[in-house]
Design a protein around this motif. Sequence first.
Motif, PDB file in Angstrom:
ATOM      1  N   LEU A 106       0.848  -1.189   0.000  1.00  0.00           N
ATOM      2  CA  LEU A 106       0.000   0.000   0.000  1.00  0.00           C
ATOM      3  C   LEU A 106       0.887   1.244   0.000  1.00  0.00           C
ATOM      4  CD1 LEU A 106      -3.279   0.495   1.939  1.00  0.00           C
ATOM      5  CD2 LEU A 106      -1.557   2.285   2.054  1.00  0.00           C
ATOM      6  N   VAL A 107       0.657   2.133  -0.953  1.00  0.00           N
ATOM      7  CA  VAL A 107       1.398   3.385  -1.070  1.00  0.00           C
ATOM      8  C   VAL A 107       0.400   4.529  -0.903  1.00  0.00           C
ATOM      9  CG1 VAL A 107       2.926   4.779  -2.505  1.00  0.00           C
ATOM     10  CG2 VAL A 107       2.998   2.279  -2.671  1.00  0.00           C
ATOM     11  N   PHE A 108       0.740   5.503  -0.046  1.00  0.00           N
ATOM     12  CA  PHE A 108      -0.210   6.592   0.181  1.00  0.00           C
ATOM     13  C   PHE A 108       0.533   7.873   0.545  1.00  0.00           C
ATOM     14  CE2 PHE A 108       0.657   4.918   4.341  1.00  0.00           C
ATOM     15  CZ  PHE A 108       0.591   6.005   5.198  1.00  0.00           C
ATOM     16  N   ALA A 109      -0.190   8.983   0.449  1.00  0.00           N
ATOM     17  CA  ALA A 109       0.301  10.301   0.863  1.00  0.00           C
ATOM     18  C   ALA A 109      -0.768  10.963   1.730  1.00  0.00           C
ATOM     19  CB  ALA A 109       0.628  11.165  -0.345  1.00  0.00           C
ATOM     20  N   ASN A 110      -0.302  11.761   2.681  1.00  0.00           N
ATOM     21  CA  ASN A 110      -1.208  12.384   3.642  1.00  0.00           C
ATOM     22  C   ASN A 110      -0.953  13.887   3.662  1.00  0.00           C
ATOM     23  OD1 ASN A 110      -2.694  13.273   5.834  1.00  0.00           O
ATOM     24  ND2 ASN A 110      -2.033  11.660   7.217  1.00  0.00           N
ATOM     25  N   ALA A 111      -1.977  14.671   3.322  1.00  0.00           N
ATOM     26  CA  ALA A 111      -1.876  16.137   3.334  1.00  0.00           C
ATOM     27  C   ALA A 111      -2.757  16.682   4.451  1.00  0.00           C
ATOM     28  CB  ALA A 111      -2.292  16.720   1.983  1.00  0.00           C
ATOM     29  N   GLY A 112      -2.178  16.831   5.639  1.00  0.00           N
ATOM     30  CA  GLY A 112      -2.865  17.476   6.750  1.00  0.00           C
ATOM     31  C   GLY A 112      -4.026  16.726   7.338  1.00  0.00           C
ATOM     32  N   HIS A 113      -4.176  15.434   7.027  1.00  0.00           N
ATOM     33  CA  HIS A 113      -5.344  14.681   7.486  1.00  0.00           C
ATOM     34  C   HIS A 113      -5.030  13.920   8.775  1.00  0.00           C
ATOM     35  CE1 HIS A 113      -9.365  13.196   6.584  1.00  0.00           C
ATOM     36  NE2 HIS A 113      -8.967  12.006   7.039  1.00  0.00           N
ATOM     37  N   GLU A 114      -6.101  13.443   9.413  1.00  0.00           N
ATOM     38  CA  GLU A 114      -5.956  12.581  10.583  1.00  0.00           C
ATOM     39  C   GLU A 114      -5.046  11.396  10.231  1.00  0.00           C
ATOM     40  OE1 GLU A 114      -7.797  12.576  13.913  1.00  0.00           O
ATOM     41  OE2 GLU A 114      -7.514  14.641  13.256  1.00  0.00           O
ATOM     42  N   PRO A 115      -4.144  10.995  11.125  1.00  0.00           N
ATOM     43  CA  PRO A 115      -3.256   9.871  10.817  1.00  0.00           C
ATOM     44  C   PRO A 115      -4.035   8.578  10.578  1.00  0.00           C
ATOM     45  CG  PRO A 115      -2.452  11.100  12.721  1.00  0.00           C
ATOM     46  CD  PRO A 115      -3.829  11.608  12.430  1.00  0.00           C
ATOM     47  N   PRO A 116      -3.863   7.937   9.427  1.00  0.00           N
ATOM     48  CA  PRO A 116      -4.502   6.641   9.202  1.00  0.00           C
ATOM     49  C   PRO A 116      -3.968   5.608  10.190  1.00  0.00           C
ATOM     50  CG  PRO A 116      -3.680   7.577   7.148  1.00  0.00           C
ATOM     51  CD  PRO A 116      -3.111   8.399   8.252  1.00  0.00           C
ATOM     52  N   LEU A 117      -4.709   4.543  10.379  1.00  0.00           N
ATOM     53  CA  LEU A 117      -4.341   3.477  11.309  1.00  0.00           C
ATOM     54  C   LEU A 117      -4.130   2.164  10.560  1.00  0.00           C
ATOM     55  CD1 LEU A 117      -6.826   4.059  14.283  1.00  0.00           C
ATOM     56  CD2 LEU A 117      -4.374   4.586  14.245  1.00  0.00           C
ATOM     57  N   LEU A 118      -3.042   1.501  10.854  1.00  0.00           N
ATOM     58  CA  LEU A 118      -2.805   0.139  10.376  1.00  0.00           C
ATOM     59  C   LEU A 118      -3.040  -0.805  11.547  1.00  0.00           C
ATOM     60  CD1 LEU A 118      -1.753  -2.106   8.494  1.00  0.00           C
ATOM     61  CD2 LEU A 118       0.575  -1.479   9.229  1.00  0.00           C
ATOM     62  N   ARG A 119      -3.985  -1.705  11.391  1.00  0.00           N
ATOM     63  CA  ARG A 119      -4.223  -2.737  12.398  1.00  0.00           C
ATOM     64  C   ARG A 119      -3.533  -4.008  11.924  1.00  0.00           C
ATOM     65  NH1 ARG A 119      -7.758  -7.067  13.324  1.00  0.00           N
ATOM     66  NH2 ARG A 119      -8.356  -7.371  15.508  1.00  0.00           N
ATOM     67  N   ALA A 120      -2.476  -4.377  12.599  1.00  0.00           N
ATOM     68  CA  ALA A 120      -1.723  -5.567  12.216  1.00  0.00           C
ATOM     69  C   ALA A 120      -2.463  -6.824  12.663  1.00  0.00           C
ATOM     70  CB  ALA A 120      -0.329  -5.515  12.830  1.00  0.00           C
ATOM     71  N   THR A 121      -1.992  -7.976  12.174  1.00  0.00           N
ATOM     72  CA  THR A 121      -2.656  -9.237  12.516  1.00  0.00           C
ATOM     73  C   THR A 121      -2.527  -9.581  13.999  1.00  0.00           C
ATOM     74  OG1 THR A 121      -0.641 -10.398  11.818  1.00  0.00           O
ATOM     75  CG2 THR A 121      -2.415 -10.186  10.195  1.00  0.00           C
ATOM     76  N   ASP A 122      -1.528  -8.996  14.671  1.00  0.00           N
ATOM     77  CA  ASP A 122      -1.396  -9.231  16.115  1.00  0.00           C
ATOM     78  C   ASP A 122      -2.184  -8.217  16.941  1.00  0.00           C
ATOM     79  OD1 ASP A 122       0.049  -6.958  15.714  1.00  0.00           O
ATOM     80  OD2 ASP A 122       1.953  -7.738  16.462  1.00  0.00           O
ATOM     81  N   ARG A 123      -3.017  -7.410  16.248  1.00  0.00           N
ATOM     82  CA  ARG A 123      -3.896  -6.412  16.855  1.00  0.00           C
ATOM     83  C   ARG A 123      -3.140  -5.202  17.399  1.00  0.00           C
ATOM     84  NH1 ARG A 123      -9.244  -9.119  19.678  1.00  0.00           N
ATOM     85  NH2 ARG A 123      -9.941 -10.220  17.806  1.00  0.00           N
ATOM     86  N   ASP A 124      -1.909  -5.032  17.020  1.00  0.00           N
ATOM     87  CA  ASP A 124      -1.203  -3.783  17.296  1.00  0.00           C
ATOM     88  C   ASP A 124      -1.627  -2.743  16.256  1.00  0.00           C
ATOM     89  OD1 ASP A 124       0.137  -4.603  19.513  1.00  0.00           O
ATOM     90  OD2 ASP A 124       2.019  -5.081  18.479  1.00  0.00           O
ATOM     91  N   TYR A 125      -1.655  -1.486  16.688  1.00  0.00           N
ATOM     92  CA  TYR A 125      -2.049  -0.397  15.794  1.00  0.00           C
ATOM     93  C   TYR A 125      -0.863   0.533  15.558  1.00  0.00           C
ATOM     94  CZ  TYR A 125      -7.011  -1.592  16.008  1.00  0.00           C
ATOM     95  OH  TYR A 125      -8.228  -2.231  15.871  1.00  0.00           O
ATOM     96  N   HIS A 126      -0.711   0.966  14.316  1.00  0.00           N
ATOM     97  CA  HIS A 126       0.346   1.903  13.947  1.00  0.00           C
ATOM     98  C   HIS A 126      -0.305   3.079  13.209  1.00  0.00           C
ATOM     99  CE1 HIS A 126       3.255  -1.335  14.810  1.00  0.00           C
ATOM    100  NE2 HIS A 126       2.379  -2.118  14.192  1.00  0.00           N
ATOM    101  N   SER A 127       0.091   4.312  13.568  1.00  0.00           N
ATOM    102  CA  SER A 127      -0.478   5.501  12.931  1.00  0.00           C
ATOM    103  C   SER A 127       0.562   6.176  12.051  1.00  0.00           C
ATOM    104  CB  SER A 127      -0.989   6.482  13.977  1.00  0.00           C
ATOM    105  OG  SER A 127       0.069   6.972  14.776  1.00  0.00           O
ATOM    106  N   PHE A 128       0.087   6.976  11.099  1.00  0.00           N
ATOM    107  CA  PHE A 128       0.963   7.612  10.120  1.00  0.00           C
ATOM    108  C   PHE A 128       0.590   9.092   9.998  1.00  0.00           C
ATOM    109  CE2 PHE A 128       0.427   3.162   9.180  1.00  0.00           C
ATOM    110  CZ  PHE A 128       1.730   2.713   8.992  1.00  0.00           C
TER     111      PHE A 128
END
Length: 418
Positions: free
Chosen positions: A298-320
Amino acid sequence: MTVVSRRKPAAEVTLDSADPLAVLAAVCRDLVSLQDLEAATANLPESIARTLDARVAGLFMVDEQSGDLVCRAGHGPVEWLEREAQLADGALARCLRRGAPEFGGRSGPRKGHLTESSLLCAPLIAGDQRLGAIAAAGRRTGAFRAADADFLQITAAMLALAVSNGQLRQAMVRQEGVRQDLDLAAEIQRSLLPKSDPAHFPVHGLNLPIRRVSGDFFDFFWLDGERIAFALGDVSGKGINAALLMAKTAGLFRCLAKRHNDPAAVLGAINTELWETSRRGMFVTMVGGIYESPTGRLVFANAGHEPPLLRATDRDYHSFPADQPPLGILPELDLASQEIDLAGGEFYIFSDGLTEYRYGDSEALGVKGLIQLLESMAELPLEKRLRTLLDDLDQEGWEVRDDLTVLAIDDAWVRHHD
């Protein structure tokens, strides 16, 4: 003061009797029964002149633009009254200021003006609105009397009520027209949102506007048989202006994403267009990207928006978090695309209306609260998960302050259906 011409009545309203009570009854009947106020009042000055034995009578309304008293209907040589209406300290102006009938006039009739006791006027007042005045002049049998002032004041009061009701009806008609326009705009907005079968597609989104039209948008579509372009944006402000900018931004994304493989380049091109053409002070926070379903890349760009969340398979969350401001604020942005591997996880993008949701006087839901809700429904299919999320928030006690929009990509669905 500009005096408008007096048009012919659209309908004849005959007041044959000169008896004051009969005239008042007829006026009341006509004002209540007719939808066309101009038609109902066209013959009113003639009836007033006959009842008061006056040579001239006129109905004057306050012009909304200039504030001047403008003759809308008259009988006899109304130029006498029009000259009086132009005077800041004239009888018509005084009766409006005082809110009571006024006797007056300037010089003698030989010069075409009015004698001191040959003019009578009464104000048209509805609530705190000074709408105009009714005036009569040149009484043939002596000066106007107190009974004449009572008659004119009652007539003016009835007419003021009719005018006020007419304005209210017009406002309601305009409001209904605006409501229909907003309903149409909302329908058009809904038609712009992508539709997919959640049982056969790994991306899903929902939008819940706080008003009829929304300043949020999301989009996703196939670029080819393996790649899906996606975006979610939030336009500053509310109402039609935000909705129009939303539609423009969504259209730009759908067009540019088909030409560029780099999401940062797409958002940069949208930023340039918004900077050049949009109203200053309005901007768009936005995340846009490309998802490769076979690999989970997944490739993405963020312009001033709320940080997206990645929910991993181990249920850990990572924000960007975003490292650049929203689109439309600066002429150029130094945007860079980020690349992640979903690896069977889930990717969530959402508007700040979701995290700013409050329950009563408590703190906003926030990212932590959102994560807790997502975890509580993690076993549900993607489409049902998002719908349940918004349904849970749409309960008594929760206070929505902004549009609610969420988009999710479920890489686990792809792995399951390979």
